[in-house]
Design a protein around this motif. Structure first.
Motif, mmCIF file in Angstrom:
data_model
loop_
_atom_site.group_PDB
_atom_site.id
_atom_site.type_symbol
_atom_site.label_atom_id
_atom_site.label_comp_id
_atom_site.label_asym_id
_atom_site.label_seq_id
_atom_site.Cartn_x
_atom_site.Cartn_y
_atom_site.Cartn_z
ATOM 1 N N HIS B 134 35.090 35.197 137.387
ATOM 2 C CA HIS B 134 34.738 34.427 138.590
ATOM 3 C C HIS B 134 34.502 32.976 138.181
ATOM 4 N N PRO B 135 35.557 32.183 138.175
ATOM 5 C CA PRO B 135 35.402 30.802 137.672
ATOM 6 C C PRO B 135 34.379 30.008 138.474
ATOM 7 N N GLU B 136 34.353 30.210 139.809
ATOM 8 C CA GLU B 136 33.447 29.396 140.627
ATOM 9 C C GLU B 136 31.985 29.778 140.415
ATOM 10 N N ASP B 137 31.762 30.985 139.929
ATOM 11 C CA ASP B 137 30.390 31.421 139.658
ATOM 12 C C ASP B 137 30.061 31.383 138.165
ATOM 13 N N PHE B 138 31.020 30.948 137.333
ATOM 14 C CA PHE B 138 30.782 30.824 135.895
ATOM 15 C C PHE B 138 30.388 32.167 135.267
ATOM 16 N N ASP B 139 31.125 33.235 135.584
ATOM 17 C CA ASP B 139 30.826 34.490 134.903
ATOM 18 C C ASP B 139 32.080 35.331 134.716
#
Lengths: 476, 476
Positions: B134-139
């Motif tokens: 999840h790139p937008e959530d950094f995980d």
């Protein structure tokens, strides 16, 4: 009034009161058993005549936090002055099977201090020493009566500070117990990242140091992480009597900014992009249009009534310029307008006034549902103003809370980004964690507190193995 | 060869081999009981013919890590392909009371994978999928066969990376199990700060999600912190089958620097002042004069043979300039000389070559005792080159290790800043933690693994309650 919270990208419910659940539970509450005279004599011999109170006002004051959970006064309040007294008092409670409820400043928001099964409240305010400051190692140890503001006042001339800021002037040991965080967790982390060691008195009176007595390792891989097992345990595993904390250098300079957005999405997108750009932002807070309107009215301000971000930057003079200009570019590319920023303390304080007054502004709002969020953490509060004497309204609020929490859970989030579980989130915790994790938590609880004396009825659901045992002990 | 470590301001012992203790222990080791044919059939029906190995070479390869601890081969090695197979295999082990030893890449340094009580090694290398980025959530979530280099290769085009770097290309789930850290923990934290959720198979085969199934909260206060209880548990509480990790934006630019000092103290003082100044330094590594001399010889370099700091800075182009100039000023004020720095990858790589080759340089050194340290964490490694066939030398090394560890403990430090406890640090862990904390760890172990099947004999001392039970089960 209650507040709750959700998030950017996904939803995190933060602090919802489960009214029905609370009421259902209260019908099974066993009224506190009368504390025997022999027990009171023992307490008095340990912490003095004025260290034991049976007065109704004192008991009621210690049976309630700042939430709407109803007051559950303990049978007696004790005021120990040192860890030895805490330990001796716990031994008396243990041998008489009396519940133990630790009390710091009573600023919690999930009903964590209510004596739902009666018992003895341990008020820790007399233990208020700052101990063992090591400026060169960036750490300090405090007793449970020390609040975060008191610590920062103590540190004023050292060039150091402790940044975790949940809003209230809570005790630092209480903040450890509830895994507190707040507005600048995005930069400095929560209590989980900032506690190096804890001194804990277990239910049987034994004194445990989670990282070994007197130790303050900045980094360790020494056995099970008992420190972070106790952080966030909400008084259900032991009484925290000392906390060793990580400190930070006071930033050379601070800048604050405010920016209005055409939509919630534009504000959220800006937040994600600021973090992706690696801006080491200290605080990034979101208020929705309803909240801004309330703040404008409450604080006589005239911000545009649109979704708004409040930002704070820490760093050197030079790095601040860059942080602010990068952030302004990002907000503009997302349609942000009226970007204002300032370095001097007075203007900064004016810019952030709306955010600081948000709690009181929402108290003055009726009806409505404003949203305020620590968007840098993906965590938001949804504040609803309710009439606690209107059962129908409370019921509707309860249903809304459950929906909000389940939407957070459906988006891979948590029902409690901060504030903990206490009484209000126990059933949601079960939904969030699932049975195997709940069984693991129950077994850890039984391992460290086999008689279920430590703050019984909190965090874990009544009806769990520990709870059944507690009922048994009370009834026999 | 062994390595160990201590610190700036105080001493942190990192990884000492307790030779006598190990040898004393090995005399009580019960040779692995023969795994019955029925058990093997069950294993084969779960993970296929080629998923079960009894071959001596395979067993020996799985009975040893990169330390000097002697090889303790398991009775059988299984290669599950998914969590369901891990769970089914664990159930078989559980019903036959067979020890379970999880195996990642075998790059540990404390003997954590040796089958000291025989049993079944779970090699997790076939589970090597990167899941749910999840790139937008950094995980991101990874299976246990994914190493840190493999993950960073996978992330190459996303602008994100996972920074925890223990040196070896370890599996990320193994890094979670051992609470790994490394050179840039000073900026990005260790595994403790970067694991958001774990999928864990317990000894009875049940599957636990420490933060709830599929969840990835950046911040949570939901019940006991099972995630950080499992991080660093070294396979003694469960088998980690998935790890959800926090990711970071790749820094816009990187700069490296090297500086020589007239004394260890001058290098340490510079480190403390750089941190106090709030420079967000990514790595700050110390090599002593013996180590520098070895590196010069091994890597054909010509650094001054004095205590030396190796530094790395991450940030925007503009912020790097400021970080480097602040740091250079501080080093100069402490008598630092030959401050060299660079931005381009080639020169940076040349500047850091000595640090990167330190391990091999010290292998080439005999005799001697160089020191290398992650001084930003207050953590250092003391590397001694020994002849493992010389019992007298080993004895002297053991005595030195104990002295070094106890000096770290006397300075409020830890015997293991990283690398964990494994076999080698068990008695030192007891000294560091004290009886109440060790009892708490034992009771947590018994709560989650009542039959002491999970990696028995590690972390906790033999002779603890769980261990006694294990002996009983083996002997009856």
């Amino acid at each position: 009034m209650w507040q709750s919270s959700a998030a950017a990208g996904r939803l995190l419910l933060c602090s919802g009161r489960s009214w029905l659940q609370l009421r259902g539970y209260s019908s099974t509450v066993i009224s506190g058993k009368t504390v025997e005279d022999g027990v009171l004599s023992s307490f008095r011999s340990i912490c003095g005549e004025d260290g034991v109170s049976l007065g109704q006002a004192v008991r009621e004051q210690h049976g309630k936090d700042e939430s709407v959970h109803r007051c559950c006064p303990p049978d007696v309040v004790v005021f120990p002055r040192c860890v030895e007294e805490v330990s001796a008092l716990a031994r008396v409670c243990h041998s008489h099977r009396l519940p133990i409820i630790p009390f710091g400043t009573g600023t919690g928001l999930e009903g964590g201090v209510g004596a739902v099964k009666g018992g003895v409240c341990f008020s820790l305010r007399k233990m208020d020493a700052v101990l063992d400051l090591h400026p060169e190692d960036f750490d300090v140890t405090v007793e449970p009566g020390v609040t975060r503001k008191a610590l920062n006042a103590y540190l004023r001339d050292t060039g150091l500070w402790f940044p975790v800021d949940p809003g209230a002037d809570a005790s630092l040991c209480g903040m450890a117990a509830t895994s507190a965080s707040g507005t600048n967790a995005v930069r400095y982390g929560t209590m989980r990242e900032n506690v190096l060691n804890l001194e804990v008195v277990l239910a049987d009176g034994s004194v445990l140091h989670t990282a070994g007595k007197g130790r303050r390792p900045r980094k360790t891989a020494a056995g099970y992480n008992l420190t972070n097992l106790l952080v966030g345990s909400e008084g259900t595993l032991g009484i925290i009597t000392k906390t060793t904390l990580r400190l930070y250098g006071v930033p050379e300079a601070t800048a604050s900014a405010v920016c209005s957005f055409p939509s919630v999405q534009a504000a959220v997108d800006s937040t994600v992009q600021v973090l992706q750009a690696g801006v080491p932002i200290a605080r990034i807070e979101f208020l929705d249009d309803v909240m801004i309107d309330a703040c404008n009215r409450f604080s006589s301000l005239n911000y545009p009534v649109t979704p708004t971000l409040f930002l704070e930057f820490h760093g050197s003079e030079r790095s601040l310029e860059e942080q602010v200009s990068t952030t302004e570019e990002i907000t503009q590319s997302n349609g942000g307008a009226d970007f204002q920023w300032a370095r001097d303390a007075e203007t900064r304080s004016r810019l952030w006034k709306a955010r600081h007054d948000a709690w009181y502004a929402s108290l003055a709002l009726r009806p409505g549902c404003p949203i305020a969020g620590h968007v840098g953490d993906g965590n938001f509060h949804c504040v609803m103003v309710v009439n606690p004497d209107d059962p129908d309204e409370l019921h509707r609020v309860h249903l809304f809370t459950q929906r909000l929490a389940r939407r957070a859970l459906a988006m891979d989030g948590t029902c409690t980004g901060e504030h903990g579980v206490g009484l209000g989130k126990r059933s949601l915790l079960c939904e969030e964690m699932g049975d195997p994790a709940m069984r693991a938590m129950q077994s850890v609880k039984e391992a460290l507190d086999p008689l279920n004396l430590m703050n019984p009825g909190k965090v874990l659901q009544p009806g769990g193995p520990g709870d059944a045992q507690q009922l048994f002990l009370h009834l026999d």
